[in-house]
Enzyme design. Structure first.
Site, PDB file in Angstrom:
ATOM      1  N   ASN A  58      24.261 -25.523  -3.321  1.00  0.00           N
ATOM      2  CA  ASN A  58      24.953 -26.805  -3.348  1.00  0.00           C
ATOM      3  C   ASN A  58      24.382 -27.760  -2.295  1.00  0.00           C
ATOM      4  O   ASN A  58      24.208 -28.950  -2.535  1.00  0.00           O
ATOM      5  CB  ASN A  58      26.444 -26.562  -3.085  1.00  0.00           C
ATOM      6  CG  ASN A  58      27.325 -27.357  -4.026  1.00  0.00           C
ATOM      7  OD1 ASN A  58      27.036 -27.458  -5.208  1.00  0.00           O
ATOM      8  ND2 ASN A  58      28.383 -27.929  -3.507  1.00  0.00           N
ATOM      9  N   HIS A 104       0.837  -1.208   0.000  1.00  0.00           N
ATOM     10  CA  HIS A 104       0.000   0.000   0.000  1.00  0.00           C
ATOM     11  C   HIS A 104       0.871   1.258   0.000  1.00  0.00           C
ATOM     12  O   HIS A 104       0.592   2.225  -0.721  1.00  0.00           O
ATOM     13  CB  HIS A 104      -0.915  -0.014   1.231  1.00  0.00           C
ATOM     14  CG  HIS A 104      -1.866   1.147   1.274  1.00  0.00           C
ATOM     15  ND1 HIS A 104      -2.929   1.265   0.405  1.00  0.00           N
ATOM     16  CD2 HIS A 104      -1.899   2.249   2.071  1.00  0.00           C
ATOM     17  CE1 HIS A 104      -3.580   2.388   0.664  1.00  0.00           C
ATOM     18  NE2 HIS A 104      -2.972   3.008   1.681  1.00  0.00           N
ATOM     19  N   GLU A 149      -2.002  -5.439  -3.898  1.00  0.00           N
ATOM     20  CA  GLU A 149      -2.741  -5.000  -2.716  1.00  0.00           C
ATOM     21  C   GLU A 149      -4.118  -5.675  -2.657  1.00  0.00           C
ATOM     22  O   GLU A 149      -4.585  -6.081  -1.584  1.00  0.00           O
ATOM     23  CB  GLU A 149      -2.881  -3.476  -2.771  1.00  0.00           C
ATOM     24  CG  GLU A 149      -3.463  -2.856  -1.530  1.00  0.00           C
ATOM     25  CD  GLU A 149      -3.639  -1.362  -1.706  1.00  0.00           C
ATOM     26  OE1 GLU A 149      -3.481  -0.650  -0.713  1.00  0.00           O
ATOM     27  OE2 GLU A 149      -3.942  -0.922  -2.833  1.00  0.00           O
TER      28      GLU A 149
END
Length: 800
Positions: free
Chosen positions: A383, A47, A69
């Site tokens: 990894n 917002h 929103e």
């Protein structure tokens, strides 16, 4: 234009700060979708960014954040469940938001990024039509009349359907009618509150005249009603202050909270750090001068006051250095924050169940290092996810919980920060790593046979090495862990790997707190000095030449249970060495990950705090040298690059240290092979000493003062076996001459015999401290002088 740029800069700083933790919060929300407080926080970010971007006319960003929103608003009202698929779309929109902010930062415009596909996905989630247009003005109007959820919870629940009408498809007349209805509803709620307070016996301030008139206004005049409300603003403020004095308190405290921090340009901090570095150098110089003055003016009254001043300057400089370093410190959490999102995405991509546990995120590091370690940590964690953690089925089959765990933590250890990454996966198989390295031609069979398990683990850091069966988006190209090694070594860090098959792996990154000022071990070779970063020094040992062996052309020694390769620092930097007859050597044991090296040096000067300085454009890039520093005596000392030095050492053959006795100590076959220097400003005294020594048949050289004697030594025309030195001499006295001679490694064992009329106890002590091994006081007998010289040069009796 300047004003706009200032506003834009504030917007970007605020927006980047807001979105920084969004990834972490969204991943946590996916695990706890009922966490309303977390959801409200995420909604407020969207917002806030939407409102500010709308004000600055960034239409693309406004358009995207408006639809974000909408989705978040439905979720916080319980109308939408946050599933992994929904979260995928939300995270995609967050990535686009970040990309738009970066584009705005670089170009001051949000054009060039297409958000339509993402907007359509967001719109489908909210159950919309899938159309792209979303008028921002109407959206703002819809957001304005939201009721207070705490004060009137029951009424908001009853009218939830009415609060979320489809404003986008309303006509202008319908929107005006809706606004009129909401205003009337609010007035009715206010009237009920006042009546309730009156019934309870509370004092209720009288309603302003404009508002009273407004209540009596007929429906036909309802549209212009907002105008009187705006005129009565002062009265409304006064009323609010009387009704709830507590509500005004936070507003009074807000300015104080804002003033607690200021934003400072990083260049200013860098400049400040450079100034502190110069101050540290000046402090070291001051301490050295103080020591020299103390030695020369022993017992003087002003020394105590000078010592106090030097101590205060040293203390304040150290405190100031620490304070400035802390201004550059950032919590490592700024790097850690992006990993929950990364783990979440990787676990979905790899079809694995992985949890990330983070601790120590408040641990602070220098800003420059924080920026450097981001990429290495990304590669290590990827990894761990791909190669370490098994699939849920495999984990259950071996009796593990189906959810794998990766632990990321940071903590202080001495003058370093340790970042530890642990996983409970399948671990590293050293034999498999060796076989893979042999297959790729990275090591020879001989190296593989002699390689320990810990050394085998470091093979994953080799360029081009990978254990992946196929190349994927995550791994398989053999470049990730190579980047880790390069970047960590760039900040003078060390990597330590431990693993157990079936149990998991642990990787520790040991990193210095800062790169500007470090602790170093100063060592000497001949007249040269070098600084070795203390973080790379494991220990120092003193060994005899008998403990040095030659194996396949390389010098080695046994250090407890290890066989340590040896190399002389003079061979590394091609320092011309005049070897001495010393039977012992100093070895500095260097450690870099699992690799160790014994560095033979002539002298250990001591530990010192040094400021790293660049060698400049002309001298940069010298192998084995990381920079330079200025020492307390004003001399420049080169700083060793341990990583490069260990690479150079691999090509250095056996050191010539063991040959020193035969190359420097020539066999004495006659009395004239012995050379003695007589140093005295009095011609008479020189003649007396000459008459005493001539019967021995030795070669005699004379010097009229200390400076001439030192120059004669430097010329190297003679190999002197002893020196007879007077104390009181012009230009350079005997104490200074002895001190200067001992600075040269090749003369550190040269017998210096004081011949002087100064008989005080302090004089004799000072003579010993400066390097004299005998102290003969005038007058003396010729026989006594001759016997002292014979004893110190090991004169053979058969030559008499």
């Amino acid at each position: 234009m300047d004003e706009f740029q200032e506003i834009l800069q504030d917007f970007l700083v605020e927006s980047f700060e807001l979105v920084e933790k969004l990834d972490e919060d969204l991943v946590e929300l996916e695990s706890n979708p009922e966490d309303l407080e977390l959801l409200n926080g995420i909604f407020r970010v969207a917002h806030t960014v939407k409102g500010a971007s709308s004000f600055l006319n960034f239409d693309v960003l406004t358009h995207l954040t408006h639809h974000m929103e909408n989705v978040l608003n439905k979720a916080r009202h319980g109308e939408l469940l946050i599933t992994p698929d929904v979260m995928d779309v939300i995270l995609e929109s967050i990535d686009l938001m970040k990309a738009l902010l970066e584009t705005i930062r670089d170009t001051s415009s949000d054009a060039g990024i297409d958000v339509n596909d993402c907007v359509v996905k967001l719109d489908k989630i909210t159950g919309g039509s899938g159309e792209v247009e979303a008028p921002p003005a109407v959206a703002e109007a819809a957001a304005t009349p939201e009721p207070e959820p705490v004060q009137e919870e029951s009424s908001s629940e009853q009218s939830s359907d009415e609060e979320e009408p489809d404003y986008e498809n309303m006509s202008d007349e319908e929107v005006e009618a809706e606004i009129e209805r909401l205003l009337k509803q609010r007035q009715e709620e206010d009237r009920k509150k006042r009546e309730a307070k009156l019934a309870a016996g509370e004092d209720v301030p009288s309603m302003p005249d404009d508002e009273a008139k407004k209540e009596q206004t007929p429906k036909s005049q309802a549209t212009p009603a907002p105008a009187p409300v705006q005129k009565s603003t002062p009265a409304s403020k006064a009323t609010q202050q009387k009704e709830s004095p507590k509500a005004a308190a936070p507003a009074k405290r807000a300015p104080a909270a804002v003033e607690q921090t200021i934003r400072v340009d990083v260049k200013r901090l860098d400049h400040l750090m450079n100034l502190i570095g110069e101050l540290v150098l000046a402090k070291n110089r001051l301490i050295k001068i103080n020591d020299d003055v103390e030695e020369r003016y022993e017992g003087e009254q002003f020394l105590e006051e000078l010592n106090q001043v030097v101590s205060i300057v040293s203390l304040v400089t150290t405190d100031l250095q620490i304070a400035v370093m802390k201004t550059r410190m950032l919590p490592i959490g700024k790097v850690f924050n992006k990993f929950p999102r990364m783990i979440r995405d990787l676990s979905r991509e790899l079809n694995k169940k992985i949890e990330l546990e983070i601790s120590g995120e408040d641990t602070e590091l220098d800003k420059s290092i924080v920026e450097e370690i981001g990429d290495p940590l990304v590669h290590i964690i990827r990894n761990s996810c791909d190669h370490g953690i098994e699939t849920p089925e495999d984990r259950v089959a071996v009796g593990k919980p189906e959810v794998g765990t990766i632990t990321l933590k940071a903590y202080n250890e001495g003058n370093q920060i340790v970042i530890q990454i642990d996983d409970d996966g399948k671990g590293l198989n050293p034999q498999m790593l060796k076989d893979k390295a042999l297959e790729k031609g990275l090591i020879s069979e001989k190296e593989a046979d002699s390689m320990s398990d810990k050394e085998a683990f470091t093979l994953i850091m080799r360029p081009g090495f990978s254990t992946a069966a196929a190349v994927t988006n995550v791994s398989g190209r053999g470049v990730g862990m190579d980047v880790v090694k390069t970047n960590i070594e760039k900040v003078n860090g060390i990597i330590d790997i431990e693993s157990e098959v079936g149990k998991g792996s642990s990787m520790k990154l040991k990193i210095p707190l800062t790169l500007a000022i470090i602790q170093a071990l100063l060592v000497g070779v001949q007249e040269e000095h070098y600084a070795i970063p203390l973080a790379s020094v494991l220990e120092t040992v003193r060994i005899s030449k008998d403990e040095i062996y030659t194996v396949e052309g390389r010098s080695v020694m046994r250090l407890r249970d290890d066989v340590l390769s040896l190399v002389h620092i003079g061979d590394i930097f091609e320092v011309e060495r005049i070897l001495d007859a010393s039977e012992h050597a100093y070895v500095v044991v260097l450690g870099l990950g699992t690799s160790k090296l014994g560095l033979i040096v002539d002298t250990l000067v001591g530990q010192e705090e040094i400021v790293i300085k660049s060698l400049g454009d002309y001298l940069k890039g010298i192998d084995g040298i990381a920079g330079a520093t200025i020492r307390g005596d004003g001399g420049v000392t080169l700083i060793v690059d341990v990583v490069a030095l260990m690479d150079i050492a691999k090509g250095v053959k056996a050191t010539a240290l063991t040959e020193s006795t035969t190359t420097t100590v020539n066999e004495k076959t006659k009395a004239s092979d012995y050379t003695i220097m007589i140093v005295d400003d009095s011609k008479t005294d020189r003649t007396i000493m000459r008459k005493a020594l001539e019967p021995l048949g030795v070669t005699l050289v004379e010097a009229v003062d200390g400076l001439e004697a030192l120059n004669t030594l430097k010329q190297g025309d003679h190999n002197f076996d002893a020196m007879l030195i007077d104390i009181e001499m012009p230009r350079m006295d005997g104490y200074t001459l002895a001190s200067e001679i001992k600075k040269y490694n090749k003369y550190k064992n040269l017998p210096l015999i004081a011949v002087t009329s100064r008989t005080g106890k302090s004089d004799r002590m000072r003579g010993v401290e400066s390097g004299m091994i005998e102290y003969i006081t005038k007058p003396y007998s010729a026989d006594y002088l001759s016997s002292v010289v014979q004893r110190n040069v090991k004169f053979k009796s058969e030559f008499l």
